[in-house]
Design a protein around this motif. Sequence first.
Motif, short mmCIF file in Angstrom:
data_model
loop_
_atom_site.label_atom_id
_atom_site.label_comp_id
_atom_site.label_asym_id
_atom_site.label_seq_id
_atom_site.Cartn_x
_atom_site.Cartn_y
_atom_site.Cartn_z
N ALA A 55 1.06 -1.15 0.17
CA ALA A 55 -0.41 0.35 0.08
C ALA A 55 0.52 1.46 -0.11
O ALA A 55 1.39 1.92 -0.47
CB ALA A 55 -0.88 0.27 1.29
N ASP A 56 1.44 1.91 0.97
CA ASP A 56 2.05 2.79 1.21
C ASP A 56 3.52 2.81 0.37
O ASP A 56 4.19 1.17 0.94
CB ASP A 56 2.15 3.53 2.94
N GLY A 57 3.71 3.25 -0.18
CA GLY A 57 5.36 2.56 -0.76
C GLY A 57 5.04 2.11 -2.00
O GLY A 57 6.09 1.53 -2.73
N GLY A 58 3.87 2.10 -2.20
CA GLY A 58 3.32 0.39 -2.88
C GLY A 58 1.91 1.14 -3.93
O GLY A 58 1.91 2.20 -4.78
N LEU A 59 1.24 0.68 -4.13
CA LEU A 59 -0.05 0.75 -4.83
C LEU A 59 -0.76 2.10 -4.89
O LEU A 59 -1.24 2.87 -5.44
CB LEU A 59 -1.93 -0.03 -4.63
N TYR A 60 -0.37 2.75 -3.41
CA TYR A 60 -0.55 4.17 -3.22
C TYR A 60 0.50 5.39 -3.28
O TYR A 60 1.33 4.76 -3.00
CB TYR A 60 -1.00 4.33 -1.05
N ALA A 61 0.20 6.27 -4.10
CA ALA A 61 1.37 6.60 -4.93
C ALA A 61 2.08 8.04 -4.53
O ALA A 61 2.53 8.27 -4.50
CB ALA A 61 0.73 6.68 -6.62
N GLU A 62 1.89 7.70 -2.64
CA GLU A 62 2.57 8.66 -1.97
C GLU A 62 3.67 8.68 -2.10
O GLU A 62 4.39 7.18 -1.70
CB GLU A 62 1.89 9.01 -0.59
N MET A 63 5.05 10.10 -2.11
CA MET A 63 6.24 9.41 -1.96
C MET A 63 6.57 10.04 -1.02
O MET A 63 8.06 9.86 -0.71
CB MET A 63 6.22 10.12 -3.56
N ILE A 64 6.43 10.73 -0.33
CA ILE A 64 7.01 11.33 1.17
C ILE A 64 6.85 9.95 1.65
O ILE A 64 5.49 9.49 2.64
CB ILE A 64 6.64 12.50 1.55
N LEU A 512 1.20 -8.40 -3.73
CA LEU A 512 2.53 -7.37 -4.05
C LEU A 512 3.23 -7.36 -3.89
O LEU A 512 3.26 -7.65 -2.70
CB LEU A 512 1.70 -5.95 -4.41
N ALA A 513 4.86 -7.29 -4.52
CA ALA A 513 6.17 -7.88 -3.26
C ALA A 513 7.26 -6.13 -3.73
O ALA A 513 7.09 -6.33 -5.72
CB ALA A 513 6.39 -8.22 -3.26
N HIS A 514 7.72 -5.25 -3.33
CA HIS A 514 8.23 -4.15 -3.13
C HIS A 514 9.65 -4.86 -3.27
O HIS A 514 9.92 -5.55 -2.33
CB HIS A 514 8.27 -3.26 -2.72
N VAL A 515 10.10 -5.27 -4.51
CA VAL A 515 11.84 -5.74 -4.48
C VAL A 515 12.91 -5.29 -3.60
O VAL A 515 13.59 -5.93 -3.21
CB VAL A 515 12.47 -4.80 -5.76
N ASP A 516 12.77 -3.94 -2.55
CA ASP A 516 13.58 -3.56 -1.76
C ASP A 516 12.46 -3.54 -0.37
O ASP A 516 13.10 -3.13 0.88
CB ASP A 516 14.16 -2.24 -1.65
N THR A 521 7.97 -14.58 0.58
CA THR A 521 7.99 -14.45 -0.49
C THR A 521 7.08 -16.46 -0.58
O THR A 521 6.85 -16.93 0.45
CB THR A 521 8.82 -14.79 -0.72
N PRO A 522 6.23 -16.65 -1.86
CA PRO A 522 6.71 -15.50 -3.60
C PRO A 522 5.24 -15.01 -3.84
O PRO A 522 4.44 -14.75 -2.79
CB PRO A 522 6.44 -17.27 -4.35
N ASP A 523 5.32 -13.87 -4.36
CA ASP A 523 4.36 -12.99 -4.68
C ASP A 523 4.04 -12.94 -6.24
O ASP A 523 4.15 -13.22 -7.08
CB ASP A 523 4.64 -11.73 -4.16
N LEU A 524 2.51 -12.39 -6.28
CA LEU A 524 2.75 -12.39 -8.05
C LEU A 524 2.98 -11.17 -8.61
O LEU A 524 3.56 -11.64 -9.74
CB LEU A 524 0.37 -12.12 -7.92
N ILE A 525 2.79 -10.49 -7.96
CA ILE A 525 3.40 -8.88 -8.85
C ILE A 525 4.42 -8.57 -8.01
O ILE A 525 4.36 -8.49 -7.31
CB ILE A 525 2.20 -8.09 -9.22
N TRP A 526 6.01 -8.12 -8.31
CA TRP A 526 7.50 -6.99 -7.90
C TRP A 526 7.56 -6.04 -8.85
O TRP A 526 7.36 -5.72 -9.84
CB TRP A 526 8.24 -8.42 -8.36
N PHE A 527 7.58 -4.62 -7.13
CA PHE A 527 7.74 -3.77 -8.10
C PHE A 527 9.04 -2.96 -7.75
O PHE A 527 9.43 -3.62 -6.01
CB PHE A 527 6.40 -3.04 -8.42
#
Length: 661
Positions: A55-64, A512-516, A521-527
């Motif tokens: 969510a935060d840091g992923g799908l929700y596009a807020e950058m701060i 979903l999973a942020h690579v950093d 794991t595992p996860d369907l979509i990596w970003f």
Amino acid sequence: MKQNLFIKIFLCGLLLNGIYTNAQKTNLEVNVSKSITKIQPTMYGVFFEDINFAADGGLYAEMIKNRSFEFELPFLGWKEPNSDRHKLNTESGIAKIIQYSQKETNHNYCRITVNNANGYELINEGFRGMGIKKNLHYNLSLKAAKESGTISKIKIQFIGKDNNVLGETSITPTSNDWTNYTAQLTATATEAKAKIKITFEGTGVIKLDMISLFPEDTWKGRKNGLRADLVQLLYDLKPGFLRFPGGCIVEGKTLAERYQWKKSIGNVEERETMINRWNIELSHRQAPDYFQSFGLGFFEYFQLSEDIGASPMPILSCGMACQFNTGELVPMDQLDPYVQDALDLIEFANGDLNTVWGKVRNEMGHPKPFNLKFIGVGNEQWGPDYIDRFKVFQKAIKEKYPNITIVSGTGPSPDGDYFDYGMTELKKLNVEILDEHYYKDPAWFRKNVTRYDNYDRKGPKVFAGEYAAQSVATVSPDNKNNWECAFSEAAFITGMERNAEVVHLTSYAPLLAHVDAWQWTPDLIWFNNLESYGTPNYYVQKLFSNNKGTDLISITKDGKAITGQNDLFASAVKDMNSKEVILKIVNAASSAQNVSIDLKGAKLNPNGTALILKGDGLNDENSFVSATKISPKESEFKLNGSKIQFSFPAYSVTVLKIKMK
């Protein structure tokens, strides 16, 4: 010479005879004319949980990160590299977090004293950095109040890893009262790990809060919305439902940390920031900076469901904290507020504008109902305490909303004492849908393809709510989204599809999973901060979901379902809307298999389309470098009357589509 020629002819004969014999063993029949049962529109969906920075840091596009200074450590995510705090005998400036309220949800603001405008910097690191793309626009907003001094401008810059400036804008604070300001930055370069630097012209004291930054390029261009590439991947699945917000997030480690939907709606600034249960849950991947801003809240989940054409399926706490943690229980005589939350949620989703919660939905910009049909009570609870609480929810929901389908849980495993007890007791309550979860090795998925063949057709329907093949072991950080896991899941899916009379909903997990910043794991979509890709498992889901059809039909060998004979697995449907017959064949063998398929009971076009999904080996994966390495490849094939002769590659998932005349 003649002897050698004779040997060659003899060997060729043996080879041809072997192929002929093998073909005889793989004669399949499809009965197109008879529909066994309808395929539910919800057969293939997606399950979202805020794990892996989804969510935060992923799908929700807020950058701060920590935009309103509400984290447990209120300055987490922020740095002041040259402040008085770090340098002795300097007078650059300093930031201090001020707690002005303990009652409201937004408790803190940042009070900045600037003594030397050329020396003081405030930097936000983002969510493992900020992904910016050259020439794209980013919308900044913040709240500020001048307290004293001559601060005349606040400068905001993107900076790269070498502190080089990659875009700049500014705002002019004019008021001593809290005021909202906006500006826009344009990135001058592409950078995955950018940061935001804030500096000041003039000196004095100024208060800042709710410092926010979003890309202009969001899904459907919504202001402060969702990350477009990630939603596109979900949209492309054509999901029948969206289950949210979890997962264990629903339960919380304690009841105080459970997900409370009412705190996730309304003005974003007034939503209460809370620690994410996954921040230090798993010792192998701790993330103490993992919090929930709830900018992606229940309204946004419902809106997302609508956007991607999915039926919303919210899951609510049943008054039990996670049983893997505290297992804290709400006493039965104090359960009413939890039940009321469920009733109010249904009203929020479906109520007319004269209702209390329907009015709230309208005020948030959605006068039309969200057409909620499903609601889940508990995530994966087990035992008598769950059954006792479920009964209370079931009675209250059905009395007020008899048409709402209630999803009940059978615990965290697909078998064992907890599962057996839950199944027995829930059947007594005539529940409508049972949510089953399974995280097992690839071989388990292939061996259990007949799991639902003998399920009671008159009993509860099945929701395969969470499943994923584990290449190493459940919760292992070494699990991979490899090809063996993916085609093993495909084999299992053919078994679920063959039993569509019982299995009404299915979803892979996690999504979903942020690579950093992943925990599981595992996860369907990596970003990462710039890119995303679907795993081989994603393309398996997409193949089945995009080709689910409307009616189940039979595909058999010698009158029996194809459940692993010769390492073949199969299911078949027809789509009465597109007028197609659709066959799904999984070859789990290490060599190609030549198969003859006889389609009876329909007039068919002479040409068909094949979608073939395969990897180069069992451990093959997709990656950011080769995002579509394992993805469907399309080709055409010809029919001989009503028959198809097809060679299914080793370790492959194939969809064959034939138009009906």
